[in-house]
Scaffold this motif. Structure first.
Motif, PDB file in Angstrom:
ATOM      1  N   TYR A   1      -9.285  -1.040   5.033  1.00 23.10           N
ATOM      2  CA  TYR A   1      -8.245  -2.069   4.934  1.00 23.10           C
ATOM      3  C   TYR A   1      -7.368  -1.878   3.693  1.00 23.10           C
ATOM      4  O   TYR A   1      -6.615  -2.775   3.330  1.00 23.10           O
ATOM      5  CB  TYR A   1      -8.877  -3.466   4.934  1.00 23.10           C
ATOM      6  N   ASP A   2      -7.492  -0.726   3.050  1.00 26.93           N
ATOM      7  CA  ASP A   2      -6.682  -0.416   1.864  1.00 26.93           C
ATOM      8  C   ASP A   2      -6.815  -1.523   0.822  1.00 26.93           C
ATOM      9  O   ASP A   2      -5.834  -2.061   0.320  1.00 26.93           O
ATOM     10  CB  ASP A   2      -5.211  -0.222   2.268  1.00 26.93           C
ATOM     11  N   GLN A   3      -8.042  -1.835   0.444  1.00 22.33           N
ATOM     12  CA  GLN A   3      -8.318  -2.979  -0.421  1.00 22.33           C
ATOM     13  C   GLN A   3      -8.508  -2.637  -1.888  1.00 22.33           C
ATOM     14  O   GLN A   3      -8.448  -3.532  -2.733  1.00 22.33           O
ATOM     15  CB  GLN A   3      -9.598  -3.684   0.065  1.00 22.33           C
ATOM     16  N   THR A   4      -8.753  -1.375  -2.212  1.00 21.61           N
ATOM     17  CA  THR A   4      -9.081  -1.063  -3.597  1.00 21.61           C
ATOM     18  C   THR A   4      -8.045  -0.124  -4.192  1.00 21.61           C
ATOM     19  O   THR A   4      -7.001   0.154  -3.598  1.00 21.61           O
ATOM     20  CB  THR A   4     -10.493  -0.480  -3.712  1.00 21.61           C
TER      21      THR A   4
ATOM     22  N   GLY B   1       0.796  -1.223   0.000  1.00 20.71           N
ATOM     23  CA  GLY B   1       0.000   0.000   0.000  1.00 20.71           C
ATOM     24  C   GLY B   1       0.827   1.269   0.000  1.00 20.71           C
ATOM     25  O   GLY B   1       0.553   2.204  -0.751  1.00 20.71           O
ATOM     26  N   ILE B   2       1.859   1.327   0.826  1.00 19.91           N
ATOM     27  CA  ILE B   2       2.606   2.578   0.999  1.00 19.91           C
ATOM     28  C   ILE B   2       3.668   2.774  -0.071  1.00 19.91           C
ATOM     29  O   ILE B   2       4.054   3.899  -0.373  1.00 19.91           O
ATOM     30  CB  ILE B   2       3.248   2.641   2.407  1.00 19.91           C
TER      31      ILE B   2
ATOM     32  N   SER C   1      -1.386   8.143  13.638  1.00 16.97           N
ATOM     33  CA  SER C   1      -0.349   7.214  14.119  1.00 16.97           C
ATOM     34  C   SER C   1      -0.874   6.271  15.184  1.00 16.97           C
ATOM     35  O   SER C   1      -0.235   5.252  15.486  1.00 16.97           O
ATOM     36  CB  SER C   1       0.850   7.994  14.670  1.00 16.97           C
ATOM     37  N   ARG C   2      -2.046   6.565  15.771  1.00 10.76           N
ATOM     38  CA  ARG C   2      -2.603   5.710  16.826  1.00 10.76           C
ATOM     39  C   ARG C   2      -3.624   4.706  16.296  1.00 10.76           C
ATOM     40  O   ARG C   2      -4.129   3.887  17.065  1.00 10.76           O
ATOM     41  CB  ARG C   2      -3.265   6.570  17.910  1.00 10.76           C
ATOM     42  N   ILE C   3      -3.947   4.762  15.012  1.00 11.87           N
ATOM     43  CA  ILE C   3      -4.946   3.853  14.453  1.00 11.87           C
ATOM     44  C   ILE C   3      -4.400   2.427  14.468  1.00 11.87           C
ATOM     45  O   ILE C   3      -3.280   2.161  14.029  1.00 11.87           O
ATOM     46  CB  ILE C   3      -5.338   4.280  13.033  1.00 11.87           C
TER      47      ILE C   3
ATOM     48  N   ARG D   1      -4.059   3.354   8.230  1.00 15.63           N
ATOM     49  CA  ARG D   1      -2.963   4.324   8.289  1.00 15.63           C
ATOM     50  C   ARG D   1      -2.344   4.531   6.910  1.00 15.63           C
ATOM     51  O   ARG D   1      -2.067   5.671   6.494  1.00 15.63           O
ATOM     52  CB  ARG D   1      -1.894   3.860   9.285  1.00 15.63           C
ATOM     53  N   VAL D   2      -2.122   3.434   6.180  1.00 20.88           N
ATOM     54  CA  VAL D   2      -1.568   3.543   4.833  1.00 20.88           C
ATOM     55  C   VAL D   2      -2.495   4.360   3.938  1.00 20.88           C
ATOM     56  O   VAL D   2      -2.042   5.245   3.189  1.00 20.88           O
ATOM     57  CB  VAL D   2      -1.329   2.140   4.244  1.00 20.88           C
TER      58      VAL D   2
END
Length: 829
Positions: free
Chosen positions: A515-518, A345-346, A537-539, A545-546
């Protein structure tokens, strides 16, 4: 030198069927330092339509002789790297005796002399159309052949290829002969060979013989890394055997880490080649080993998708790379100690997002590729990352059972042969998949990035205005609490119509793709964004976060977020980010973009000081000897503007407890020092203590970084004129000529203005990978001036500009336009 066209390939495939290929290579006289050529004799048996004509590909320096069915061919008929074959019989044999040139550009049969010990190393790279540079062949993916290689070379060499290498008796003069017989038919583009005094380690997993090979000077590093490499390799084999239902079909499995390699790796069946920087001669972090595991798993996935079943033509190249990218991240996450979806993702998705929002964007599939070379222009973050993200969506859409059952059917039906995407779709349909025609139109035949946003209680999808498309996104909506917990997670599919969503109690914000899925940009209403800026940063969920960090970068590129605010958010939040890979990427973003092209030139030194302070803060908080400490120090070095501090570090003084100098750290410090001060003697001193091939490349980078007109002119000339320099030296020089330095913009501006005209002229003497790689690495993005934009646009307006260079300029020019638009909006520059 014409590139093979799709029509020519179709006509040749309809005319002939290749039966077997025998290649005899004479490398016996190449142990000396001055050799530049070698002998190659190829004999091919093939069937043909009687009375038909075709041609053979041969890119040698001399043609000694050629015979067809026992009759001599006229050597003068060899034109444009092709040998015509006329009046063919039903069964034919052609033999070509030629002299070939070793390469220094990482293609064909590459020759490298290791400065550390003078040893010679050879490896073959046949992709994309480089096979004919070392043996005559019918060079296209859908003309597979059985192969036998006979290699004559010095007796003490190691020789491996696509199959078991059997060594025969040596001659009195110390020459050995190896016979290599791959067990299955191969396409020309993944035929390979390694030969030289390689250091090797061998093992076995589940009955599969394994080998790892490196230059002798990296032997100690190999011994440190081999256990991890063998472990990941075994875990990946087990995973793919379970997942694909087909055992690895190519016999032995060698992994050769070779010098001067252009790509990350190449999936040659039975003998994968990697860049040798993956054998870490300096200390490596867990994140780096995770990245290497991903590359290992990627190339192993190709053994099925690409090598077992191969595309018919280059327009389906995305299938190879998208599947290998997707399966590698699945494999590492599910079968190794390295979960890689955060890295995907990142890092990987971010690479693709940049391309997909530029003028160089293109659909994942259906891009034409009318000739072999044009397909290389789409060998990018769309074919890799966007394709993989799309396949992740498809697996969710079909369900994993149908998705994998379709792949197994595909392997069963097309194994050892060729297939295109329509045949893969048919395999999924036969396994129970429905609606694939619509899905293909939505995702594979459109370009651009949709935007997902939660506004007024609804999730809304907005396609790009200039590239409308009707894509559906399967995502999870979630609220975020003040402590970073996900609340009210809801799976939804959003397409043209908004999806209603009730904000959960206690949620301070809502994330549209938790969930950064798409594959989409995320946007937030102003109130939610203010909350997320202080809580990211706390998630708990790394995907959220990504997704938020990617949104920061997207908003800056789109001139929606002031780069000063983005830097303030990074400065406030990044030190508490749990994932090292995210910290590393966002520190690089801060330095290279937010303190670079997106900042007025006069303010860059001050912004860079903010990045340096953040890196120092992360460094100070890290546990001595930890990966985070090393990562922070690596980022602190290029952000540091204190010459005395850098000089002390170079000498091993005042280093943080837990940091020990190694060759890579030393060269990073020297390069930054030479960016700030005219210190060529420092380069010479460091090079005297490090005689490795990597040191020569690092020295070239440091020389190009020196802040003098003389140094810049020498670097510029090296890039713009023919030379014997290795591709790696040219790449390092290109990276450092303009670089991302905050201090050298005025010095390099004259070169930025002439860069585009002069780089276009390099198509007259440079080919292959290097032709596009050098202008991409050297693009003067740091010189954020309207005059540079005008100069770049003029190259695009010139019809004579090479398509390869045109594509690079088109993509990178988009970044320059975006930086200028941001500066105009937020600073009035």
């Amino acid at each position: 030198m014409p590139s093979l066209t799709r029509l020519e390939a179709q006509q040749r495939a309809a005319t002939i069927t290749v039966r077997d290929t025998r290649v005899a290579l004479d490398l016996s006289s190449q142990d000396g330092q001055g050799a530049s050529e070698f002998g190659s004799v190829t004999t091919i048996g093939f069937e043909a339509r009687p009375g038909s004509d075709t041609f053979l590909d041969f890119k040698g320096v001399r043609l000694n002789s050629a015979t067809l069915n026992g009759s001599e061919l006229d050597p003068e008929s060899w034109q444009d790297e092709r040998i015509p074959l006329t009046d063919l019989q039903a069964s034919n044999t052609v033999t070509v005796d030629g002299v070939m040139a070793y390469s220094s550009d990482g293609e064909g049969l590459h020759r490298h002399v290791d400065p550390a010990d003078g040893n010679l190393y050879l490896y073959a790279m046949s992709f994309l159309d480089a096979g004919p540079r070392w043996f005559a062949c019918f060079d296209q993916p859908d003309l597979k052949s059985r192969y036998t290689f006979q290699v004559s070379a010095p007796d003490d060499w190691t020789v491996h290829g696509n199959g078991p290498a059997e060594k025969g008796p040596s001659t009195v003069s110390g020459i050995g002969t190896w016979t290599i017989t791959p067990p299955q038919p191969l396409s020309t583009y993944f035929v390979t060979l390694i030969a030289g005094r390689y250091a090797s380690l061998y093992s076995e997993h589940d009955g599969i013989p394994l080998g790892i090979h490196v230059r002798a000077s990296l032997g100690n590093a190999l011994r440190r890394e081999a256990e991890n490499i063998f472990e990941v390799t075994g875990q990946a084999f087990d995973y793919y055997h379970r997942t694909f239902g087909v055992r690895y079909p190519f016999g032995e499995y060698h992994q050769a880490f070779v010098p001067d390699f252009n790509a990350g790796a190449m999936e040659n069946p039975g003998c994968v080649t990697f860049r040798d920087s993956f054998i870490y001669r300096s200390r490596a972090t867990r994140s780096e080993r995770a990245g290497r595991a991903g590359v290992i798993a990627h190339e192993m996935a190709h053994q099925w998708f690409g090598d077992l079943v191969t595309m018919r033509w280059w327009d389906d190249l995305w299938l190879n790379e998208s599947f290998a990218e997707y399966m590698a991240h699945r494999c590492c996450t599910e079968a190794t100690e390295y979960p890689l979806w955060t890295e995907f993702g990142i890092s990987r998705k971010a690479w693709g997002y940049v391309v997909d929002q530029s003028a160089a964007t293109h659909p994942i599939a259906g891009n034409g590729a009318e000739d072999a070379q044009s397909s290389l222009q789409n060998f990018d973050g769309i074919s890799y990352a966007k394709g993989a993200a799309t396949l992740r969506q498809l697996a969710g859409y079909l369900g994993d059972d149908v998705f994998l059952a379709g792949l197994r059917r595909h392997f069963d039906q097309y194994g050892y042969a060729n297939a295109d995407f329509s045949e893969l779709v048919a395999s999924w349909t036969a396994a129970g998949g429905t609606g694939l025609d619509d899905w293909t139109r939505q995702w594979l035949l459109t370009a651009g990035v949709d935007t997902l946003a939660v506004t007024d209680g609804s999730l809304v999808r907005t396609p790009p205005a200039d590239r409308p498309a009707d894509r559906s996104h399967a995502v999870h909506l979630a609220g975020i609490s003040s402590t970073g917990e996900l609340l009210g997670v809801a799976p939804v599919v959003v397409a043209s119509d908004p999806i209603a969503y009730d904000r959960p109690d206690g949620a301070i914000a809502v994330v549209p793709d938790a969930y950064d899925q798409t594959w989409a940009k995320l946007r937030f209403d102003a109130a939610d964004w203010r909350q997320l800026r202080s809580v990211v940063s706390r998630i708990d969920e790394p995907g959220s976060r990504v997704a938020i960090w990617n949104s920061v970068r997207d908003q800056v590129r789109d001139a929606e977020l002031d780069p000063r605010e983005a830097l303030a958010m990074i400065t406030d939040q990044l030190a508490d980010e749990p994932d090292d890979v995210v910290v590393n990427i966002m520190l690089q973003t801060a330095r290279r973009s937010l303190a670079g092209p997106y900042t007025p030139i006069a303010e860059r030194v001050d912004r860079l000081a903010e990045v340096a302070a953040l890196a120092d803060r992360i460094l100070a908080a890290a546990e001595p000897g930890s990966d985070r400490q090393l990562m922070a120090f690596r980022n602190a070095v290029p952000a540091c503007s204190d010459v005395d501090r850098l000089d002390a570090w170079r000498l091993g003084l005042d280093l943080p407890s837990g940091i020990e100098l190694d060759p890579d750290l030393t060269w990073a410090i020297v390069t930054r020092l030479c960016t700030l001060a005219d210190r060529p003697e420092t380069i010479d001193q460091t090079l005297a203590a490090d005689r490795s091939a990597a040191a020569e490349v690092n020295a070239a980078r440091a020389r190009a970084a020196l802040p003098t007109a003389e140094a810049k002119q020498q670097a510029y000339d090296l890039l713009m004129k023919p030379s014997e320099a290795s591709a790696y030296v040219l790449y390092a020089t290109a990276e450092a000529l303009f670089g991302d330095s905050a201090e050298q913009v005025q010095l390099t501006k004259p070169y930025a203005l002439s860069f585009f005209t002069d780089i276009a002229a390099t198509a007259g003497f440079r080919t292959g990978w290097a032709l596009g790689r050098i202008p991409s690495l050297g693009f003067p993005l740091s010189v954020t001036e309207p005059e540079v934009l005008t100069a770049a646009e003029a190259v695009l307006d010139d019809d004579n500009t090479s398509p390869v260079i045109r594509r690079v300029v088109l993509e990178d020019l988009d970044q320059l336009r975006r930086a200028l638009a941001s500066l105009d909006r937020f600073t009035g520059q």
